[in-house]
Design a protein around this motif. Structure first.
Motif, short mmCIF file in Angstrom:
data_model
loop_
_atom_site.label_atom_id
_atom_site.label_comp_id
_atom_site.label_asym_id
_atom_site.label_seq_id
_atom_site.Cartn_x
_atom_site.Cartn_y
_atom_site.Cartn_z
N THR A 2 0.83 -1.20 0.00
CA THR A 2 0.00 0.00 0.00
C THR A 2 0.87 1.26 0.00
O THR A 2 1.93 1.29 0.60
N THR A 4 2.63 2.48 -2.31
CA THR A 4 3.57 2.57 -3.43
C THR A 4 2.80 2.41 -4.72
O THR A 4 1.92 1.57 -4.83
N GLU A 5 3.14 3.20 -5.67
CA GLU A 5 2.49 3.01 -6.96
C GLU A 5 3.31 2.07 -7.80
O GLU A 5 4.51 2.25 -7.97
N LYS A 6 2.63 1.05 -8.30
CA LYS A 6 3.32 -0.01 -9.02
C LYS A 6 3.46 0.38 -10.50
O LYS A 6 2.55 0.93 -11.09
N THR A 7 4.61 0.06 -11.07
CA THR A 7 4.84 0.31 -12.50
C THR A 7 4.97 -1.06 -13.18
O THR A 7 5.45 -2.00 -12.58
N THR A 76 12.21 -2.04 -5.81
CA THR A 76 12.17 -0.60 -6.05
C THR A 76 13.57 -0.16 -6.50
O THR A 76 14.57 -0.65 -5.95
#
Ligand code: ATP
Ligand code: MN
Length: 503
Positions: A2, A4-7, A76
């Motif tokens: 939660t 963190t924006e996932k790429t 990351t």
């Protein structure tokens, strides 16, 4: 995860220089002292992640070093362009979180036998090959729908439970339908003909079932077939429709899935030649070709090529076996072992072809008018052509009851098979349908079918009968041809064959 924006790996090109988080699985890894290289896959691609000692806490560095293949994790790091990397970018790691550590994943980067991989299909789907095929299949099916939708066809969903045979009775899967015998559909064609009389141009697309007992590389018991059916069309019209359709779907795959085709080792230059018009041969011309000198010479040359190939493989095997006797690093040993497995498979296949060549030559030479083209005959004709070949006008007695008799020659029907080039063989079967009531009735009787089963089908010839026809294209066969896969079982996620229904 939660906050963190996932790429996704496929999007890394939009994030050069930025810090991103990926979520995926560990595809492969190696470490050399202070550096670790982790290859991560996330469903959209592969990305190499570089981890330097000191950039994360030592305990995490150690856990990652020991992390097993196919463990799930998030990583990351900073996106760096890197020409040698698979996707053109790599990630310089600053953090990672292990979600689930996998141990002893059964499919290692070494080669495995076909049976082993089929029994592990639930896991093998994660391999680069299966991943690439799934991507291509997706594009192909989308292209099939686009082609028909954009050309004025209406989709009709034909039934899977049926009361009567659409093709032959031998390959029917029978079942008990509330005490009545019924079957799984072998084709949507007969129902589609009804819809064509309502809508003009229609197609169906769904699973098709045939109880194929022979184990060939071209037959599954459950496969997907797309079938267009058109009112007011003749044989030439059907051939034009089929060639523009096939050219369209091949071009779409070439445009969308070039990297996947490369991964699979597909013959891209040959696919680029798939443009209309295709070759056209009548069955009678095909029969003459098979029994003529040209085929004899072609097969003799092919045998010489196969023998040369066999010698080359044997030399390479001997060479690698000699190197196995010398002291080598473990990764080098593994690499040689994997290549040897592939070479031995190749050798066995080449041996089989050398053994089959004279048999095929004999079958071709003995071919006589009236026989249906066999698998080896199709292979030979398709090997002799660079573009797909239409074979038309087959003997009436070798074909299904619903095909229209050629009014200029009542020994043949107005049908065609489309043979994919380079030895692949049939991917489409189609025909103009018999539209005359009395002739159709006579054919039903002649083939020993019960006319009471076909009352509604005959009705189409009673009320506004028109010339019409269509064809069926097998999705798995088309994928096998495009990708160069030898066996169509690789071209569907969970293949069904006589002896395979485990997963
Ligand atoms: P074959 O002679 O190769 O067994 P068929 O003449 O029975 O095929 P059709 O009834 O013409 O095949 O079916 C149309 C298309 O459906 C074929 O050209 C092929 O692409 C596909 N197809 C037919 N049978 C199978 C099968 N058992 N597995 C996969 N695809 C199939
Ligand atoms: Mn056919």
């Amino acid at each position: 995860m939660t906050g963190t924006e996932k790429t996704f790996i496929s999007q890394l090109k939009n994030h050069a220089g930025q810090t991103v988080t990926l979520a995926g699985w560990l595809y492969n890894s190696r470490s050399s002292g202070k550096l670790q290289f982790l290859i991560i896959r996330d469903g959209t691609g592969l990305c190499q992640c570089v981890l330097e000692k000191g950039s994360v806490p030592d305990a995490l560095f150690e856990s990652l070093r020991r992390l097993g293949q196919e463990s799930s994790l998030t990583v990351t790091g900073t996106v760096r362009p890197d020409d040698r990397s698979v996707g053109g970018f790599e990630l310089a790691l600053t953090d990672a979180q292990i979600i689930h550590a996998a141990e002893g994943y059964p499919i290692t980067p070494k080669s495995h036998g076909v049976d082993f991989l089929l029994r592990h299909r639930h896991l093998h789907l994660r391999s680069q090959r299966q991943w690439s095929i799934a991507k291509i299949r997706h594009t192909l099916i989308d292209a099939v729908r686009t082609f028909f939708n954009d050309n004025g066809f209406t989709l009709i969903d034909t039934p899977i439970f049926t009361a009567m045979a659409g093709e032959d009775r031998v390959s029917l899967f029978q079942l008990d339908y509330f005490g009545q015998p019924a079957n799984l559909t072998q084709t949507g064609q007969l129902h589609l003909e009804c819809a064509a009389m309502s809508l003009g141009k229609v197609y169906c697309f769904g699973p098709t079932f045939r109880a194929e007992k022979s184990k060939t590389r071209r037959h599954l018991t459950e496969f997907w077939m797309v079938e267009p059916e058109v009112a007011f069309i003749d044989l030439d019209g059907l051939l034009e429709l089929a060639e523009s359709f096939v050219a369209f779907i091949v071009a779409r795959v070439l445009r969308t899935n070039r990297p996947e085709l490369e991964t699979l080792g597909a013959d891209i230059p040959s696919l680029e030649k798939i443009t209309p018009p295709f070759h056209r041969l009548t069955y009678t011309q095909a029969a003459d070709l098979l029994t003529g000198d040209k085929t004899k010479q072609f097969l003799a040359l092919q045998l010489e090529d196969l023998k040369t190939r066999k010698r080359q493989i044997e030399t390479r095997i001997a060479d690698l076996e000699a190197r196995q006797q010398t002291p080598l690093k473990q990764w080098k040993k593994d690499k040689i072992a994997a290549e040897l497995i592939d070479l031995r498979t190749d050798l066995a296949e080449t041996d089989a072809k050398i053994e089959n060549n004279p048999k095929h030559a004999r079958l071709a030479a003995e071919f006589h008018w009236g026989k249906d083209l066999g698998g080896s005959d199709e292979t030979i004709i398709s090997q002799m052509h660079e573009k797909p070949v239409f074979v038309t006008h087959y003997p009436k007695d070798a074909k299904a009851f619903y095909m229209k008799t050629d009014r200029d020659n009542d020994k043949v029907v107005l049908n065609f098979d489309l043979l994919a080039p380079a030895g692949f063989g049939e991917i489409i079967g189609g025909s103009v349908r018999e539209d005359d009531y009395d002739r159709l009735l006579a054919q039903i009787a002649h083939k020993g079918l019960d006319k009471n089963d076909y009352t509604w089908y005959l009705d189409l010839r009673k009320y506004g009968s028109v010339p019409h026809g269509g064809f069926g294209l097998g999705i798995e066969r088309t994928i096998a041809w495009i990708t160069g896969e030898k066996h169509i079982r690789q071209c569907i996620a969970f293949p069904r064959m006589m002896d395979k229904i485990y997963i």
